[in-house]
Every structure is written in structure tokens, then in C-alpha cells.
Scaffold this motif. Structure first.
Motif, mmCIF file in Angstrom:
data_model
loop_
_atom_site.group_PDB
_atom_site.id
_atom_site.type_symbol
_atom_site.label_atom_id
_atom_site.label_comp_id
_atom_site.label_asym_id
_atom_site.label_seq_id
_atom_site.Cartn_x
_atom_site.Cartn_y
_atom_site.Cartn_z
ATOM 1 N N ILE A 61 88.362 14.464 67.286
ATOM 2 C CA ILE A 61 89.781 14.821 67.332
ATOM 3 C C ILE A 61 90.251 14.930 68.790
ATOM 4 O O ILE A 61 91.138 15.723 69.114
ATOM 5 N N ARG A 62 89.657 14.138 69.656
ATOM 6 C CA ARG A 62 90.072 14.121 71.055
ATOM 7 C C ARG A 62 91.508 13.594 71.179
ATOM 8 O O ARG A 62 91.929 12.730 70.421
ATOM 9 N N GLY A 94 86.443 17.180 70.884
ATOM 10 C CA GLY A 94 87.833 17.623 70.888
ATOM 11 C C GLY A 94 88.373 17.757 72.288
ATOM 12 O O GLY A 94 87.722 17.431 73.282
ATOM 13 N N GLY A 95 89.600 18.265 72.369
ATOM 14 C CA GLY A 95 90.226 18.499 73.667
ATOM 15 C C GLY A 95 90.755 17.235 74.329
ATOM 16 O O GLY A 95 90.572 16.121 73.838
ATOM 17 N N ASP A 96 91.402 17.439 75.451
ATOM 18 C CA ASP A 96 91.947 16.342 76.253
ATOM 19 C C ASP A 96 91.863 16.781 77.709
ATOM 20 O O ASP A 96 92.661 17.595 78.170
ATOM 21 N N ARG A 99 94.467 18.767 80.061
ATOM 22 C CA ARG A 99 93.949 20.131 80.120
ATOM 23 C C ARG A 99 94.157 20.877 78.801
ATOM 24 O O ARG A 99 94.514 22.058 78.782
ATOM 25 N N LYS A 100 93.939 20.164 77.699
ATOM 26 C CA LYS A 100 93.991 20.782 76.375
ATOM 27 C C LYS A 100 92.565 21.020 75.893
ATOM 28 O O LYS A 100 91.669 20.228 76.182
ATOM 29 N N THR A 101 92.381 22.106 75.162
ATOM 30 C CA THR A 101 91.042 22.486 74.738
ATOM 31 C C THR A 101 90.991 22.710 73.235
ATOM 32 O O THR A 101 92.010 22.747 72.548
ATOM 33 N N LEU A 102 89.779 22.884 72.760
ATOM 34 C CA LEU A 102 89.539 23.147 71.340
ATOM 35 C C LEU A 102 88.915 24.529 71.207
ATOM 36 O O LEU A 102 87.864 24.800 71.786
ATOM 37 N N LYS A 103 89.569 25.387 70.443
ATOM 38 C CA LYS A 103 89.046 26.729 70.207
ATOM 39 C C LYS A 103 88.142 26.719 68.982
ATOM 40 O O LYS A 103 88.445 26.077 67.974
ATOM 41 N N THR A 154 76.770 26.237 62.096
ATOM 42 C CA THR A 154 76.345 24.860 62.378
ATOM 43 C C THR A 154 75.204 24.790 63.396
ATOM 44 O O THR A 154 74.905 23.726 63.922
ATOM 45 N N THR A 155 74.573 25.908 63.655
ATOM 46 C CA THR A 155 73.603 25.960 64.759
ATOM 47 C C THR A 155 72.431 25.011 64.594
ATOM 48 O O THR A 155 71.866 24.546 65.572
ATOM 49 N N ARG A 156 72.031 24.708 63.393
ATOM 50 C CA ARG A 156 70.815 23.906 63.186
ATOM 51 C C ARG A 156 71.035 22.421 63.451
ATOM 52 O O ARG A 156 70.110 21.724 63.855
ATOM 53 N N THR A 157 72.226 21.924 63.188
ATOM 54 C CA THR A 157 72.448 20.474 63.213
ATOM 55 C C THR A 157 73.200 19.964 64.426
ATOM 56 O O THR A 157 73.070 18.794 64.787
ATOM 57 N N LEU A 158 74.013 20.782 65.085
ATOM 58 C CA LEU A 158 74.935 20.300 66.104
ATOM 59 C C LEU A 158 74.199 19.739 67.323
ATOM 60 O O LEU A 158 73.306 20.380 67.876
ATOM 61 N N ARG A 159 74.622 18.521 67.750
ATOM 62 C CA ARG A 159 74.028 17.843 68.903
ATOM 63 C C ARG A 159 75.015 17.706 70.059
ATOM 64 O O ARG A 159 74.617 17.766 71.218
ATOM 65 N N ILE A 160 76.298 17.497 69.747
ATOM 66 C CA ILE A 160 77.321 17.315 70.773
ATOM 67 C C ILE A 160 78.491 18.240 70.482
ATOM 68 O O ILE A 160 79.030 18.249 69.379
ATOM 69 N N LEU A 161 78.885 19.001 71.492
ATOM 70 C CA LEU A 161 80.043 19.895 71.402
ATOM 71 C C LEU A 161 80.868 19.666 72.660
ATOM 72 O O LEU A 161 80.444 19.997 73.764
#
Length: 488
Positions: free
Chosen positions: A190-191, A213-215, A219-223, A231-238
Motif C-alpha cells: 500500500i505504498r 507502506g508509506g511514502d 514523508r507519509k508513514t504507516l501506523k 504477525t511476529t512469526r511470519t513477517l519478513r519485510i516491514l
């Protein structure tokens, strides 16, 4: 390239093999297609990887024809469009959504569609026979018209088999609250959208790997919601997130994401407790899988605390620090596995180059910032120039593996390459308002390309330097390209 390989993974075209992750297998397959000349690289990123690619027209014509014969894909709205050989459409790519094309799509039997890609606009499309529960890939990158379209945000949560969701650069404002129903979802992109907060139920996604996410430019961010820890077990990219306290995920919570390979933070709330917890989380994560760290710290207050780490992130392969970075972290010289480094241009000084010059794995080095981001930059660069004796000096025998050098600053001081400096350098990209000179280019034995972009109208001294560079390049083995970028 990442967009393509993530789609391959979502559709099951590649799988784990001989102990290699599915991401590595997908990238290997892509590189083999490049090596066999079936795909031509058009653009590389600053890490040397292919960013965009093309297929030769004749090869593409054959592939689409063959794919249509076997009902592999259906293309609508481009000069490659061709009639379907079956009433079953499995993969649909809509390149134009004018009234005529929209009617064509609505006449199709879309009950078997597994992959849906739309370019341009959604406003005339209905997808009357689309069975949302069957879709595994939804790629609407760059589409406009969510408000006017018949495709509703709520429809997304009905795609219970969805694995890949790309809404990048669309005018979507929010994600459905019941997104947790997508229990197979692996990628959310959702960038460059209006989405500034993830719904709380995102923490219930069981297989999510990539959240983008974000831009950064805007200077837009994702909260992130407090419940995100699910999601701690699967997440690779944040990527593109904001670090704060209160109702959002705290800096201390990040340490639970031990599978993270890439973390990109676009905003940090100014608080000593947040700084301390974030440093602790970064130290912890680099002891597991973290390889890429990007931090945009507008005030640079967090950057000033980087030396207080009790252990250093020595396993990083990519590091990006944006902000008023006047002093490099002391531990940066220990990053011997670092391949890509991007720093604020405020760190562009000869003494800092000496520190970085011994990073034996460094492939790409970028200094980048603009006066629009910080009006005080011009004064800082002027001070850097005077402290460096008016020039930036690249010493001999250093930067042994560096192939790409990029410097994007308003005021670019004299760059001087000594004999046998940067022995592997192949490409230089410079963007500036004012250039004070480039000396020693003849010492760069492997140099192929020099791309110079002038922001605004050239001053007479800058014009004279550019003319001299172009004249010298005529009898040299490297090519000099000069572009002008005019701002309104």
C-alpha cells in the motif's frame, strides 16, 4: 523484479528447493531468465539488482500467443489482445478500461479467475461474473478511481484465498476492517496511497510476510496497531512505518519480529524511552535475521544515540540513514558485510569517506538530501566544503569493490579521484544545482557511465565545467550524459 517474483510465489510457480527459501529460488529463476537473454534488464537499483525489465517484442508475442492457446492468461486492452480459446479465464490482465473494453470484460466468464491485474483506471469496470473467493493475486498498482468504481474496498476481504495484494499508487484510503479473513495473505503493498493506519485485525493474519507502506518522498508513514504482534512469526519485510507510543505498536514490540529481514522506519517520535527501546530492538533483531535497516530521522536526535548501542549491527548488508547526519556512527567501520550504504548528504566530507573507504564489501554508496527537506542544508554543505579544503578526495587503493557512486546535493564541491582510487567503479550519478568540478576521472579504469543531472538553470561556471567534461569524454572510454531538471 520484486513485484514479479512475489507474484510468482503467490501463484505457486516456485517453491522451496534444496534448503533454499522460496524467495531465493524465485530470484534465482529470474536471474537465469536474464542470463539466457529471455528477459532484458532495463534498470538496476543501487544494489545492482534488476529493478525493471523487458521482453523482446517477438518473444513477448510468442509467449502471449502460447499462453492464450493454453488458457494461461487473457489480455484485454493492449495491442497484444487476442480472443480467448475457452470460456474459462484464469488470469486476466486489463490494460485499458474504456467503455468498449469494459463491456468486453463484463461479457467474459470470470468465475475461474485466479489472478487479476488492472492498469490505468477502475471506474468503468464491473467484473459482473467475478467470483472473489477464487482470486489469489490482485494487482491494481497505479489504478485510479476507487471512489467511482464498482470495485469496493469491502470486496477485498471476500477474497479468502488471496495471497498477493498490491494497491500501490492507488487512491485507496483504508483497508477493510475484517482483513483478517484473508488467512493466506502473504503480501500487502500500500505504498504511495492514502492508507495511514492498518486495521487492528491485521495482527490475525497467519501467513503475512511483507507489509509495504508509506511514502518517503511525501514523508507519509504507516501506523501499526498495538495488536500487530500477532504477525511476529511470519513477517519478513516491514517498510514505511512510524514508531510511536500510545495506541500504536511500540518500539519495544519490534524485537518480537525475529524473522524480519528488512525494517524501514520513516518517522520516529522524539522521546528518550522510544529511542532506548528502538536501539534495543535493532540490536536484538540483527542477532537473528535483519539484513536491511532504513531509518529516516528528520530531527536526527535518534541518530545521535546510535553510538550508545551495546552491540553493533555488524551483519547488515544494507543501511540507510536519513536526516541531519553530521557524524557517522563509530561502529559503521565494522560493517564488513555491508553492500549498500545510503547516507544524508550532510555526512559528505573527506574524513567520513576515509572511514567508509575500508568497507571491503561495499557495492553502492549514496549521499542524498534536498534543500526542500531541510532549508539549513545549504549552510551545512557550505561548512563541509570549507572544512574539507574545498574538495572531496577519494584516496588511492580504497573502496575496493564499489561500483556505483551517487551524490544528490544542491552544492557539489570538487570531487577528486586520485590514481588507483575506487578501482572497480563503473557508474557515477550526480545531481546538483551547482557543480565545482570533477578531477581525476581518467584514473577510474572501469568507469562506463557518468550521469549528471542539473536541478534548475545552469550557472555559467557549472555550464563551463559540464562542457569540459563532455569534451573530454569524447576521447574517453566512458560516456557522460547531462540532463536538466526544471522545477516549477
Amino acid at each position: 523484479m520484486k513485484r514479479l517474483t512475489r507474484r510468482w510465489i503467490a501463484e505457486g510457480f516456485v517453491s522451496e528447493k534444496q534448503g533454499l527459501s522460496v524467495e531465493v529460488v524465485a530470484e534465482t529463476c529470474f536471474n537465469q531468465l536474464i542470463e539466457r537473454k529471455l528477459i532484458r534488464a532495463v534498470e538496476h537499483n543501487s544494489s545492482g539488482r534488476v529493478k525493471s525489465c523487458q521482453v523482446h517484442d517477438m518473444v513477448l508475442e510468442y509467449l502471449i500467443s502460447k499462453a492464450a492457446e493454453e488458457d494461461f492468461i487473457t489480455v484485454v486492452g493492449s495491442h497484444w489482445s487476442m480472443p480467448t480459446h475457452s470460456n474459462k479465464v484464469r488470469r486476466l490482465s486489463v490494460h485499458s478500461s474504456d467503455s468498449k473494453r469494459a463491456q468486453h470484460v463484463d461479457s467474459m466468464n470470470l468465475s475461474h479467475v485466479r489472478s487479476l491485474t488492472v492498469f490505468e483506471s477502475l471506474d468503468k469496470l464491473h467484473f459482473k461474473s467475478l467470483k472473489t473467493r477464487m482470486v489469489q493475486v490482485l494487482d491494481l498498482q497505479g489504478c485510479r478511481g476507487f471512489r467511482e468504481s464498482h470495485v469496493k474496498v469491502s470486496d477485498i476481504s471476500e477474497m479468502v484465498l488471496l495471497k498477493y495484494l498490491c494497491l500501490r499508487s492507488t487512491d485507496i484510503k483504508y483497508l477493510p476492517r475484517n482483513i483478517h479473513k484473508l488467512k493466506y495473505l502473504e503480501t500487502i503493498d500500500i505504498r504511495e496511497t492514502g492508507v495511514q493506519r492498518l486495521p487492528a485485525t491485521v495482527g490475525k493474519l497467519q501467513r503475512i510476510k511483507n507489509i509495504l507502506g508509506g511514502d518517503k518522498r511525501a514523508r507519509k508513514t504507516l501506523k501499526l496497531p498495538r495488536e500487530f504482534k500477532g504477525t511476529t512469526r511470519t513477517l519478513r519485510i516491514l517498510s514505511g512505518v512510524e514508531i510511536a507510543e500510545g495506541s500504536t505498536t511500540a518500539a519495544s514490540d519490534l524485537k518480537y519480529f525475529t524473522g524480519l529481514r528488512k525494517l524501514a522506519i520513516y518517522k520516529i517520535h522524539q522521546n528518550e524511552d522510544i529511542f532506548r527501546d528502538l536501539l534495543s530492538s535493532i540490536q536484538y533483531l540483527t542477532g537473528y535475521s535483519l539484513q536491511t535497516l532504513k531509518i529516516d530521522d528528520e530531527s536526527s536526535d535518534f541518530h545521535k544515540t546510535l553510538d550508545s548501542m551495546s552491540s553493533y549491527p555488524t551483519d547488515l548488508s544494507t543501511l540507510e540513514l536519513s536526516g541531519m547526519l553530521l557524524k557517522l556512527p563509530l561502529w559503521i567501520k565494522e560493517l564488513h558485510r555491508l553492500v549498500k550504504l545510503t547516507l544524508s548528504a550532510t555526512a559528505l566530507r573527506t574524513d567520513n569517506l576515509k572511514v567508509l573507504s575500508n568497507l571491503g564489501s561495499l557495492f553502492s554508496l549514496t549521499f542524498s538530501i534536498s534543500e526542500e527537506q531541510d532549508p539549513a542544508l545549504g549552510a551545512i554543505l557550505q561548512r563541509n566544503k570549507s572544512e574539507s579544503g574545498g574538495e572531496i578526495f577519494f584516496p588511492a587503493g580504497k573502496f575496493s569493490k564499489l561500483k556505483l557512486l551517487r551524490i544528490f546535493v544542491p552544492l557539489l564541491p570538487l570531487l577528486n579521484f586520485s590514481s588507483k582510487a575506487v578501482p572497480e567503479l563503473e557508474r557515477i550519478e550526480l545531481r546538483f544545482n551547482r557543480l565545482e568540478g570533477l578531477h581525476g576521472m581518467e584514473n577510474l579504469e572501469r568507469l562506463n557511465d557518468v550521469l549528471l543531472t542539473v536541478d534548475g538553470k545552469r550557472s555559467e561556471p557549472t555550464k563551463s565545467i559540464l562542457d569540459d567534461l563532455k569534451e573530454v569524454s569524447v576521447s574517453s572510454k566512458y560516456t557522460v550524459i547531462v540532463n536538466e531538471s526544471h522545477h516549477d
